[in-house]
Design a protein around this motif. Sequence first.
Motif, PDB file in Angstrom:
ATOM      1  N   PRO A   4      29.914  28.687  -1.177  1.00  0.00           N
ATOM      2  CA  PRO A   4      30.006  29.934  -1.921  1.00  0.00           C
ATOM      3  C   PRO A   4      30.113  31.168  -1.040  1.00  0.00           C
ATOM      4  CG  PRO A   4      27.792  29.042  -2.049  1.00  0.00           C
ATOM      5  CD  PRO A   4      28.647  28.031  -1.342  1.00  0.00           C
ATOM      6  N   TYR A   5      29.579  31.130   0.157  1.00  0.00           N
ATOM      7  CA  TYR A   5      29.645  32.280   1.048  1.00  0.00           C
ATOM      8  C   TYR A   5      30.424  31.905   2.294  1.00  0.00           C
ATOM      9  CZ  TYR A   5      25.795  33.849  -1.835  1.00  0.00           C
ATOM     10  OH  TYR A   5      25.028  34.209  -2.878  1.00  0.00           O
ATOM     11  N   ARG A   6      31.078  32.891   2.856  1.00  0.00           N
ATOM     12  CA  ARG A   6      31.802  32.673   4.101  1.00  0.00           C
ATOM     13  C   ARG A   6      31.709  33.939   4.916  1.00  0.00           C
ATOM     14  NH1 ARG A   6      37.947  32.382   4.304  1.00  0.00           N
ATOM     15  NH2 ARG A   6      37.448  33.751   2.629  1.00  0.00           N
ATOM     16  N   VAL A   7      31.211  33.828   6.138  1.00  0.00           N
ATOM     17  CA  VAL A   7      31.044  34.968   7.029  1.00  0.00           C
ATOM     18  C   VAL A   7      32.140  34.888   8.088  1.00  0.00           C
ATOM     19  CG1 VAL A   7      29.515  36.073   8.696  1.00  0.00           C
ATOM     20  CG2 VAL A   7      28.569  35.030   6.633  1.00  0.00           C
ATOM     21  N   THR A   8      32.924  35.955   8.215  1.00  0.00           N
ATOM     22  CA  THR A   8      34.019  35.961   9.186  1.00  0.00           C
ATOM     23  C   THR A   8      34.099  37.311   9.889  1.00  0.00           C
ATOM     24  OG1 THR A   8      35.622  36.730   7.561  1.00  0.00           O
ATOM     25  CG2 THR A   8      35.435  34.358   7.819  1.00  0.00           C
ATOM     26  N   PHE A   9      34.637  37.286  11.077  1.00  0.00           N
ATOM     27  CA  PHE A   9      35.105  38.499  11.728  1.00  0.00           C
ATOM     28  C   PHE A   9      36.211  38.102  12.684  1.00  0.00           C
ATOM     29  CE2 PHE A   9      32.945  37.929  15.747  1.00  0.00           C
ATOM     30  CZ  PHE A   9      31.704  37.389  15.442  1.00  0.00           C
ATOM     31  N   PHE A  36      30.056  35.927  38.056  1.00  0.00           N
ATOM     32  CA  PHE A  36      29.480  34.726  37.458  1.00  0.00           C
ATOM     33  C   PHE A  36      29.397  34.851  35.940  1.00  0.00           C
ATOM     34  CE2 PHE A  36      27.769  33.966  41.766  1.00  0.00           C
ATOM     35  CZ  PHE A  36      28.332  32.709  41.965  1.00  0.00           C
ATOM     36  N   GLY A  37      29.129  36.054  35.448  1.00  0.00           N
ATOM     37  CA  GLY A  37      29.064  36.267  34.006  1.00  0.00           C
ATOM     38  C   GLY A  37      30.397  36.025  33.331  1.00  0.00           C
ATOM     39  N   ILE A  38      31.464  36.534  33.933  1.00  0.00           N
ATOM     40  CA  ILE A  38      32.798  36.343  33.357  1.00  0.00           C
ATOM     41  C   ILE A  38      33.191  34.876  33.399  1.00  0.00           C
ATOM     42  CG2 ILE A  38      35.254  36.809  33.733  1.00  0.00           C
ATOM     43  CD1 ILE A  38      34.399  39.657  34.575  1.00  0.00           C
ATOM     44  N   LEU A  39      32.968  34.232  34.530  1.00  0.00           N
ATOM     45  CA  LEU A  39      33.323  32.808  34.629  1.00  0.00           C
ATOM     46  C   LEU A  39      32.531  31.957  33.648  1.00  0.00           C
ATOM     47  CD1 LEU A  39      33.693  32.360  38.496  1.00  0.00           C
ATOM     48  CD2 LEU A  39      35.497  32.340  36.761  1.00  0.00           C
ATOM     49  N   ALA A  40      31.225  32.175  33.578  1.00  0.00           N
ATOM     50  CA  ALA A  40      30.394  31.399  32.655  1.00  0.00           C
ATOM     51  C   ALA A  40      30.782  31.681  31.208  1.00  0.00           C
ATOM     52  CB  ALA A  40      28.916  31.711  32.882  1.00  0.00           C
ATOM     53  N   ALA A  41      31.091  32.931  30.906  1.00  0.00           N
ATOM     54  CA  ALA A  41      31.482  33.281  29.540  1.00  0.00           C
ATOM     55  C   ALA A  41      32.806  32.624  29.155  1.00  0.00           C
ATOM     56  CB  ALA A  41      31.575  34.792  29.386  1.00  0.00           C
ATOM     57  N   LEU A  42      33.781  32.696  30.040  1.00  0.00           N
ATOM     58  CA  LEU A  42      35.093  32.133  29.722  1.00  0.00           C
ATOM     59  C   LEU A  42      35.079  30.617  29.637  1.00  0.00           C
ATOM     60  CD1 LEU A  42      37.502  34.325  31.864  1.00  0.00           C
ATOM     61  CD2 LEU A  42      37.262  34.317  29.380  1.00  0.00           C
ATOM     62  N   LEU A  43      34.398  29.976  30.576  1.00  0.00           N
ATOM     63  CA  LEU A  43      34.436  28.519  30.641  1.00  0.00           C
ATOM     64  C   LEU A  43      33.484  27.827  29.673  1.00  0.00           C
ATOM     65  CD1 LEU A  43      34.687  28.040  34.508  1.00  0.00           C
ATOM     66  CD2 LEU A  43      36.517  27.915  32.809  1.00  0.00           C
ATOM     67  N   LEU A  44      32.354  28.460  29.395  1.00  0.00           N
ATOM     68  CA  LEU A  44      31.337  27.768  28.603  1.00  0.00           C
ATOM     69  C   LEU A  44      30.827  28.595  27.435  1.00  0.00           C
ATOM     70  CD1 LEU A  44      29.779  25.105  28.610  1.00  0.00           C
ATOM     71  CD2 LEU A  44      28.072  26.180  30.054  1.00  0.00           C
ATOM     72  N   GLY A  45      30.471  29.834  27.675  1.00  0.00           N
ATOM     73  CA  GLY A  45      29.824  30.648  26.654  1.00  0.00           C
ATOM     74  C   GLY A  45      30.697  30.934  25.443  1.00  0.00           C
ATOM     75  N   MET A  46      31.916  31.396  25.673  1.00  0.00           N
ATOM     76  CA  MET A  46      32.785  31.741  24.550  1.00  0.00           C
ATOM     77  C   MET A  46      33.192  30.523  23.724  1.00  0.00           C
ATOM     78  SD  MET A  46      34.950  34.871  26.224  1.00  0.00           S
ATOM     79  CE  MET A  46      36.031  35.123  24.835  1.00  0.00           C
ATOM     80  N   PRO A  47      33.545  29.382  24.337  1.00  0.00           N
ATOM     81  CA  PRO A  47      33.837  28.208  23.506  1.00  0.00           C
ATOM     82  C   PRO A  47      32.623  27.744  22.692  1.00  0.00           C
ATOM     83  CG  PRO A  47      34.760  27.905  25.687  1.00  0.00           C
ATOM     84  CD  PRO A  47      33.920  29.140  25.747  1.00  0.00           C
ATOM     85  N   LEU A  48      31.439  27.767  23.303  1.00  0.00           N
ATOM     86  CA  LEU A  48      30.237  27.380  22.558  1.00  0.00           C
ATOM     87  C   LEU A  48      29.924  28.384  21.449  1.00  0.00           C
ATOM     88  CD1 LEU A  48      27.786  26.108  25.321  1.00  0.00           C
ATOM     89  CD2 LEU A  48      28.890  24.764  23.546  1.00  0.00           C
ATOM     90  N   GLY A  53      29.839  29.795  15.822  1.00  0.00           N
ATOM     91  CA  GLY A  53      30.273  30.699  14.764  1.00  0.00           C
ATOM     92  C   GLY A  53      30.995  29.973  13.637  1.00  0.00           C
ATOM     93  N   MET A  54      31.800  28.995  13.978  1.00  0.00           N
ATOM     94  CA  MET A  54      32.496  28.221  12.949  1.00  0.00           C
ATOM     95  C   MET A  54      31.495  27.411  12.114  1.00  0.00           C
ATOM     96  SD  MET A  54      35.614  29.098  13.250  1.00  0.00           S
ATOM     97  CE  MET A  54      36.584  27.903  12.384  1.00  0.00           C
ATOM     98  N   LEU A  55      30.504  26.853  12.767  1.00  0.00           N
ATOM     99  CA  LEU A  55      29.484  26.095  12.038  1.00  0.00           C
ATOM    100  C   LEU A  55      28.597  26.997  11.183  1.00  0.00           C
ATOM    101  CD1 LEU A  55      28.390  23.556  14.798  1.00  0.00           C
ATOM    102  CD2 LEU A  55      29.738  23.080  12.742  1.00  0.00           C
ATOM    103  N   MET A  56      28.436  28.237  11.601  1.00  0.00           N
ATOM    104  CA  MET A  56      27.556  29.172  10.898  1.00  0.00           C
ATOM    105  C   MET A  56      28.278  29.962   9.801  1.00  0.00           C
ATOM    106  SD  MET A  56      24.430  29.149  12.326  1.00  0.00           S
ATOM    107  CE  MET A  56      23.768  30.736  11.890  1.00  0.00           C
ATOM    108  N   ARG A  57      29.538  29.685   9.547  1.00  0.00           N
ATOM    109  CA  ARG A  57      30.283  30.458   8.547  1.00  0.00           C
ATOM    110  C   ARG A  57      29.626  30.476   7.175  1.00  0.00           C
ATOM    111  NH1 ARG A  57      36.566  29.484   8.563  1.00  0.00           N
ATOM    112  NH2 ARG A  57      36.505  31.386   7.368  1.00  0.00           N
ATOM    113  N   PRO A  58      29.045  29.369   6.691  1.00  0.00           N
ATOM    114  CA  PRO A  58      28.442  29.443   5.355  1.00  0.00           C
ATOM    115  C   PRO A  58      27.069  30.126   5.326  1.00  0.00           C
ATOM    116  CG  PRO A  58      28.433  27.174   6.143  1.00  0.00           C
ATOM    117  CD  PRO A  58      29.153  27.992   7.156  1.00  0.00           C
TER     118      PRO A  58
END
Length: 136
Positions: A4-9, A36-48, A53-58
């Motif tokens: 019934p609910y969907r959260v998106t941005f 290190f922040g940029i590398l960790a964010a691009l390689l691991l943080g952003m995909p996770l 976020g996809m799992l938390m949409r409802p």
Amino acid sequence: MSRPYRVTFGSGAFLLGATITVLLFGFPHGATGYVFGILAALLLGMPLALATGMLMRPVRDQWLHIVATGGVGLVTGFLTLLFLTGTHWHSMWGLVLWTGFCAAVGRLAVVGLVDTHDDSELTEHVGPTPDGRIVP
């Protein structure tokens, strides 16, 4: 499965949150922290964070989204330190907490850019109705 609910941005809000996270993370550590922040964010943080976020949409409660993103930051910090320092990651456990905090602040910064959709108005009701009728 009915949601019934969907959260998106959009991708702009996602990238803004990631940028705020990296800027906040690197601020006390200088250039090394940003690299290190940029590398960790691009390689691991952003995909996770995207997968979370996809799992938390409802889930409509934004505080749960912030806590989940902070948890993603903790996992990212832990795995990055485990990769960089091996079994000596515990000597830098503060960075793990800092990474989780920065991720949560980055998500908190984009709460105002979130769209919450109530799809129940757009879909026909299937099953028993409040007055007892059954709609196929």
